[in-house]
Structures are given as C-alpha cells and as structure tokens.
Motif scaffolding. Structure first.
Motif, PDB file in Angstrom:
ATOM      1  N   GLU A   1       0.828  -1.209   0.000  1.00  0.00           N
ATOM      2  CA  GLU A   1       0.000   0.000   0.000  1.00  0.00           C
ATOM      3  C   GLU A   1       0.864   1.262   0.000  1.00  0.00           C
ATOM      4  O   GLU A   1       0.487   2.288  -0.572  1.00  0.00           O
ATOM      5  CB  GLU A   1      -0.914   0.010   1.226  1.00  0.00           C
ATOM      6  N   LEU A   2       2.029   1.179   0.640  1.00  0.00           N
ATOM      7  CA  LEU A   2       2.920   2.334   0.696  1.00  0.00           C
ATOM      8  C   LEU A   2       3.457   2.682  -0.695  1.00  0.00           C
ATOM      9  O   LEU A   2       3.519   3.855  -1.084  1.00  0.00           O
ATOM     10  CB  LEU A   2       4.082   2.027   1.644  1.00  0.00           C
TER      11      LEU A   2
ATOM     12  N   SER B   1       0.505   3.989  -2.954  1.00  0.00           N
ATOM     13  CA  SER B   1       0.121   5.373  -2.662  1.00  0.00           C
ATOM     14  C   SER B   1       1.132   6.353  -3.255  1.00  0.00           C
ATOM     15  O   SER B   1       0.754   7.434  -3.740  1.00  0.00           O
ATOM     16  CB  SER B   1       0.014   5.580  -1.156  1.00  0.00           C
TER      17      SER B   1
ATOM     18  N   ILE C   1      11.444   5.869  -0.832  1.00  0.00           N
ATOM     19  CA  ILE C   1      10.695   5.012   0.093  1.00  0.00           C
ATOM     20  C   ILE C   1      11.456   3.736   0.428  1.00  0.00           C
ATOM     21  O   ILE C   1      11.659   3.409   1.598  1.00  0.00           O
ATOM     22  CB  ILE C   1       9.310   4.679  -0.514  1.00  0.00           C
TER      23      ILE C   1
END
Length: 296
Positions: A174-175, A178, A193
């Motif tokens: 999900e990170l 997004s 990230i």
C-alpha cells in the motif's frame, strides 16, 4: 523503570544460575579478547621486552609506536594498505549498488522476466562455476594482474541478493501504491521510500561485502602475480606467516623480515578497520539478517 517481560512458562532465574551465566560470558569474552591483547601488546613493545617474554607480550611494559611508523612510512605494506582500501571502497560500492537494484527488480511481481531471472539467479547459487572455469574467464577477459580481477569475480553475491530481496518484499504494498498514485516513478519510489526503509539490510550487506573485499586473499593469490599490486592480506601471509622478504618493486629495494612487533603491527592494521566498523552496523545486523532471511 523498565522491566524484563518473561514468557509465562519461564520462571524467575535463580541467583546461582545468573552468576554462572555471567562467569561463562566473561570466560568467552576473555577467550576472544586475549589473542587481540597479545597482538596489540607485542606490536607496541620494545625488542627487549619481546625477547624477555619469549616472543609474545601479554601486557606491555612500554608503549612504542615505532613499528607502526615504520610500516606506514612507505614501502610495500603502505602500498598494500592503499590498494586494499581502494579495492574495498570501489568493490563495495559496485556490489551494494548492483545487489540493491537487482533485489528491487526481482521483488516486484510485475517486473519483466522476473520469474525466469529469479530462477536463473538461484540456480547459480546452487551450482557454482568452479575454480578453473572462473580463472579461464578472468584470463580471457585480460584481467590477470589487473585490480578489476579482485572486484568483478566477487562483485555479486546471490546470498546477499536473497536477503535484500526478502527484506524489500516485506515493505507494505500500500505504501508503494500510494506513492505511485501521487505520480512517483520506479526510481523515485526506490530512492524515497524503499532505500530509507531498507537501511538495516543495506547496512548488513555493506558490512558483508566490505569484510569480504578487505579480507580477500585467494583472489589476489590467484590473479595478481606482480608483488607491487599485492593486497594487504597477501602481504600479511607472506610477510608475517611465512616470514619471507618482499621486493618493493621500486628499483632493487628490498624489505627484510621485520621484528615481531612489526609483524604484529601489520596484523593490527589488517583487522582494525573491520573491528572499528562493526559497532556502527551492529544494531542493524540482527534485524537485517533475520528479516531478509525469513522472508527470502
């Protein structure tokens, strides 16, 4: 004040058991540190003290750094330290970069040829090419007596790739999704990230690669015939273990076998960088290795 939480099945340890564990830890610690103490004490002792102690000093009566100044003032040992440091820095940078990029690509389910490439990499992990074919490849590439022969054959470790890939697979999907919804591309996701979240495992594989390059002995013995290009480990073997004299390669200048303090100083210099670097990555070591290994 923090308290230690124990499992429900574990009772409170008895004082005698705690004392025995403490004694055992101290005994093991002494076994580990005692050889280092002898090497360091001998390296800073005078010849008279070394002779009186029978060759190895446990506790120095004097503090003499002439052995270090002698080997660091130039010559084959100084040159070997520079060569080993450059090979370690360049090799570690290449290895960590290639491992991170390959691990990121192989951890993405939608990557091009992800499954075949992963299978191919794992096959090379199980079936190594062997010494003679590897030497012939290095020779055909013209890398004998070349510093790249100390880097390229060991530039990529499948074990480290599996560890880093397993760690990256644990990053929440999900990170990443997004970030892509906000317009980030693959490189931006990796840089902004993935890499910050993977600092632990990257620190671990960096230590693995750095230790491997710094302690590499066999590649230098196999591929480097010119003594002026020897690494520190090869000098250490010839100069300390065999007690041979080394030709520096500059004219006919010859460095004769040194005293015991000089030999132990070479040993200290060979182990000091890794010993000093280890505490800085120790806190990442357990988390990085266990997480990557379990999920790999």
């Amino acid at each position: 004040m923090s308290t230690i939480r124990r499992p429900v099945w574990a009772g409170k340890p008895k004082p005698v058991v705690l004392a025995l564990k403490g004694v055992a830890v101290l005994f093991l610690l002494a076994l580990i540190l005692f050889p280092f103490l002898i090497v360091f004490s001998t390296s800073v002792s005078d010849n008279d003290d070394i002779t009186a102690a029978g060759g190895y000093v446990v506790w120095p009566k004097s503090f003499n750094l002439s052995a270090y100044s002698q080997i660091l003032s130039g010559g084959i040992v100084t040159r070997a330290i520079v060569v080993t440091a450059l090979v370690t820095l360049i090799g570690t940078a290449i290895s960590v970069t290639s491992t991170v990029l390959a691990a990121w690509a192989l951890s993405r389910p939608g990557s091009l040829f992800q499954r075949p490439l992963l299978t191919f990499v794992l096959v090379t992990f199980l079936f190594t090419p062997g010494l003679i074919p590897l030497y012939l490849v290095v020779k055909q590439l013209g890398l004998v007596n070349n510093y790249w022969a100390l880097i390229l054959p060991s530039a990529f470790s499948v074990f480290n790739l599996v560890v880093v890939r397993g760690f990256m697979m644990g990053i929440p999907k999900e990170l990443i999704d997004s970030a892509k919804m906000d317009g980030a591309g693959e490189w931006r996701v990796l840089w902004r990230i993935v890499l910050p979240l993977s600092r632990a495992v990257i620190a671990v594989v960096t230590l693995f690669y750095a230790v491997g390059y710094w302690n590499a002995f066999f590649n230098a013995l196999l591929y480097i015939n010119d003594s002026t290009k020897w690494t520190l480990q090869l000098v250490l073997r010839t100069y300390v273990l065999q007690g041979s004299s080394l030709v520096s390669g500059v004219g006919d200048t010859t460095i004769h076998p040194a005293a015991q303090s000089v030999q132990m100083a070479v040993v200290m210099i060979a182990i000091a960088p890794i010993a000093l670097a280890y505490p800085f990555v120790q806190r990442h070591l357990t988390k990085g290795v266990l997480t990557g290994a379990v999920k790999g």
